[in-house]
Enzyme design. Structure first.
Site, short mmCIF file in Angstrom:
data_model
loop_
_atom_site.label_atom_id
_atom_site.label_comp_id
_atom_site.label_asym_id
_atom_site.label_seq_id
_atom_site.Cartn_x
_atom_site.Cartn_y
_atom_site.Cartn_z
N GLY A 93 0.79 -1.23 0.00
CA GLY A 93 0.00 0.00 0.00
C GLY A 93 0.82 1.28 0.00
O GLY A 93 0.26 2.39 0.09
N GLN A 94 2.16 1.17 -0.13
CA GLN A 94 2.97 2.39 -0.15
C GLN A 94 2.55 3.29 -1.31
O GLN A 94 2.12 2.79 -2.35
CB GLN A 94 4.46 2.05 -0.30
CG GLN A 94 5.07 1.37 0.91
CD GLN A 94 4.99 -0.15 0.83
OE1 GLN A 94 4.05 -0.69 0.26
NE2 GLN A 94 5.96 -0.84 1.41
N THR A 95 2.73 4.58 -1.13
CA THR A 95 2.30 5.54 -2.16
C THR A 95 2.82 5.15 -3.54
O THR A 95 2.09 5.20 -4.53
CB THR A 95 2.84 6.95 -1.80
OG1 THR A 95 2.64 7.14 -0.40
CG2 THR A 95 2.12 8.04 -2.57
N SER A 96 4.07 4.72 -3.60
CA SER A 96 4.68 4.40 -4.89
C SER A 96 4.05 3.16 -5.53
O SER A 96 4.15 2.95 -6.74
CB SER A 96 6.18 4.18 -4.72
OG SER A 96 6.39 3.13 -3.79
N LEU A 97 3.42 2.32 -4.71
CA LEU A 97 2.85 1.07 -5.25
C LEU A 97 1.38 1.22 -5.63
O LEU A 97 0.83 0.39 -6.37
CB LEU A 97 2.97 -0.05 -4.21
CG LEU A 97 4.39 -0.49 -3.83
CD1 LEU A 97 4.34 -1.53 -2.72
CD2 LEU A 97 5.13 -1.05 -5.04
#
Ligand SMILES: Nc1nc2c(ncn2[C@@H]2O[C@H](COP(=O)(O)OP(=O)(O)O)[C@@H](O)[C@H]2O)c(=O)[nH]1
Ligand SMILES: [Mg+2]
Length: 238
Positions: free
Chosen positions: A69-73
């Site tokens: 769920g990281q922003t980059s993902l």
């Protein structure tokens, strides 16, 4: 009947349910999966891609895609939308600072056409933390009622680290789920076959009950046979 509906029904006849588990990073998605499967919840590292976990629940094979769920993902979430029966959105109930971020991401996600038929279960996780927001507060903060016209949704408070807390959960395991679609499953007491696997919070199992009840009744059986959908078929394997 459209082709997608036919494919979906065929898959559900085999009791295969495709579930996307999403939410902001650090919400507890991977820990919830581990808790359900009776694995060590102490050993969790950030999910950089995705994990696929198969959970047998009430005779249904829930194929759960636990996606980072990281922003980059987050832009990659869309790669997993196809044929999704249910979305489980996990919230860190103590992360007040990111609740607005969480609301925005959820609403953006559910505008996606490929997710239109999917049911939404929100796990208000980390209820063991004293400063955690209640599921009612989270329901308001995430503006869940605004989703009622497009999705069946329900919210379930829980703690993936339930087995590690010494005090009992703040809400009773049999507390009804808060849901606008007030289904028969929401007030059901879990049957012995739905009892938690090793140490998992029983409230997580209530959430899964709602998911299989929703998907089973809505797509597979027809709503009048919801009780049948929840019958403990081949639970011996669960
Ligand atoms: N106190 C508490 N911590 C939790 C709970 N669930 C997960 N965590 C912790 O939150 C952190 C992130 O968990 P993780 O499952 O990796 O989150 P994910 O990024 O959503 O997959 C880890 O340090 C977990 O131990 C919970 O219910 N209560
Ligand atoms: Mg993870």
């Amino acid at each position: 009947m459209g082709l997608l509906t036919i494919i979906r029904k065929a898959r559900l006849k085999e009791r295969q349910v495709r579930v996307l588990m999403l939410g902001l990073d650090n919400a507890g998605k991977t820990t919830i999966c581990k808790a359900i499967l009776g694995e060590d919840v102490d050993e969790v590292s950030p999910t950089l891609g995705f994990n696929i976990r198969t959970i047998l629940h009430r005779g249904f094979n829930l194929n759960v895609w636990d996606i980072g769920g990281q922003t980059s993902l987050r832009p990659y979430w869309r790669n997993y939308f196809e044929q999704t029966d249910a979305v489980i959105w996990v919230v860190d109930s103590s992360d007040r600072a990111r609740m607005e971020d969480c609301r925005r991401e959820l609403h953006e996600l559910l505008q996606e056409e490929r997710l239109m038929g999917a049911s939404l279960l929100v796990f208000a996780n980390k209820q063991d933390i004293a400063s955690a927001m209640t599921s009612e507060e989270i329901s308001v903060a995430l503006d869940l009622p605004a989703l009622t016209s497009s999705h069946h949704w329900s919210i379930q408070p829980c703690s993936a680290r339930f087995s590690l807390v010494s005090s009992p959960p703040s809400t009773s395991p049999s507390e009804p789920l808060l849901s606008p679609t007030t289904s028969t499953t929401s007030t059901a007491t879990p049957s012995p076959s739905a009892l938690p696997r090793k140490g998992a919070d029983p409230r997580i199992m209530l959430g899964l009950d709602w998911v299989v009840g929703e998907v089973g009744s809505r797509v597979y059986y027809g709503s009048q046979n919801q009780a049948q959908a929840l019958a403990p078929v081949s639970e011996a394997k669960a």
